[in-house]
Design an enzyme around this catalytic site. Structure first.
Site, PDB file in Angstrom:
ATOM      1  CG  HIS A 206      -2.087  -0.850   1.194  1.00 28.34           C
ATOM      2  ND1 HIS A 206      -2.438  -1.692   2.243  1.00 28.34           N
ATOM      3  CD2 HIS A 206      -3.019  -1.048   0.237  1.00 28.34           C
ATOM      4  CE1 HIS A 206      -3.535  -2.347   1.923  1.00 28.34           C
ATOM      5  NE2 HIS A 206      -3.908  -1.978   0.720  1.00 28.34           N
TER       6      HIS A 206
ATOM      7  CB  CYS B 298      -3.602  -1.496   8.812  1.00 31.38           C
ATOM      8  SG  CYS B 298      -2.192  -1.273   7.722  1.00 31.38           S
TER       9      CYS B 298
END
Length: 262
Positions: A168, A255
């Site tokens: 990511h 996250c």
């Protein structure tokens, strides 16, 4: 006035389930230790709450091993929340599980309908703009659909490219304050942070890039002494959190929560 990209009244997290040991990972470096993961998650929640924020901890979702990584399911902004469309097929159902919680909190709730894909881990909101990195989980069509919504809300979106081999965009960067970004040299090479002050991770500590600024503290993965020393020297109040087991699942500090103001 506080910046909505760094200061928050609320956060949502999800308890790691027993199935988390079967979560997705780019490289198999062994199974996470569930008890240690849950203990670290408790410390993470305590750190968020210590700032005065209200933190909602949702029950584990055993049908979705990666469900504790709630950030990928939505983008929360002052104007509303946008439900994402994950690029990993096994994670698609996580969005539906999160939707009722956000629907009860936000008056304006939008959806990325597809066919494109986009995950929250590829989105960095700095307060003045929204940076989105295309990756294996986020494609151009997903970014284009997000842009339509953000245009309506008056936000500028800048489309970037996450380096190959990096899961990511925020795996390699984080926002320390409205003007300062912590980044790996690899990610910063392309000039994606022009206009910001950039602090580079010390060599060998690139895995510490995914931190979060939450109110007046910075939650940083534990075990990276050079990074901790650098940020302390720069005046940040750091809170090291054990990220050993989440890291085995390619997860980090950002996250584990959705952060917002209501």
């Amino acid at each position: 006035m506080t910046n909505p990209a760094t200061h928050f009244s609320h956060a949502i997290s999800r308890r790691p389930g027993a199935s988390a040991t079967k979560g997705l990972r780019a490289t198999d470096r062994g199974a996470p230790d569930l008890a240690r993961m849950r203990s670290a998650h408790d410390a993470y929640i305590a750190a968020l709450r210590s700032t005065g924020a209200k933190v909602t901890v949702l029950d584990a979702e055993e049908d979705f091993p990666d469900a504790m990584f709630v950030e990928d399911t939505a983008l929360c902004l002052p104007d509303g929340a946008i439900m994402m469309r994950p690029g990993a097929a096994s994670r698609m159902g996580e969005v539906a599980q999160m939707r009722p919680t956000l629907a009860a909190l936000f008056n304006d709730l939008r959806d990325i309908g597809g066919p494109g894909h986009i995950e929250g881990g590829d989105i960095l909101f700095t307060g003045r703009e929204v940076l989105v990195g295309k990756s294996a989980r986020t494609d151009a069509a997903g970014v284009a659909e997000l842009r339509i919504i953000l245009d309506e809300w008056g936000y500028s979106l800048r489309e970037l490219q996450t380096p190959e081999g990096v899961l990511h965009f925020k795996t390699d960067c984080s926002l320390l304050d409205p003007e300062t970004i912590l980044s790996t040299r690899l990610l910063d090479t392309g000039g994606c942070f022009d206009g910001y002050r950039v602090l580079h991770l010390p060599e060998g500590e690139e895995a510490a890039a995914n931190a979060i600024r939450f109110n007046d503290v910075v939650l940083l993965p534990d075990g990276f002494p050079k990074t901790a020393e650098m940020l302390t020297r720069e005046g940040y109040d750091i809170r090291p959190i054990d990220n050993t087991d989440c890291a085995l699942l390619d997860g980090g500090m950002s996250c584990l929560s959705l952060r917002f103001n209501i």
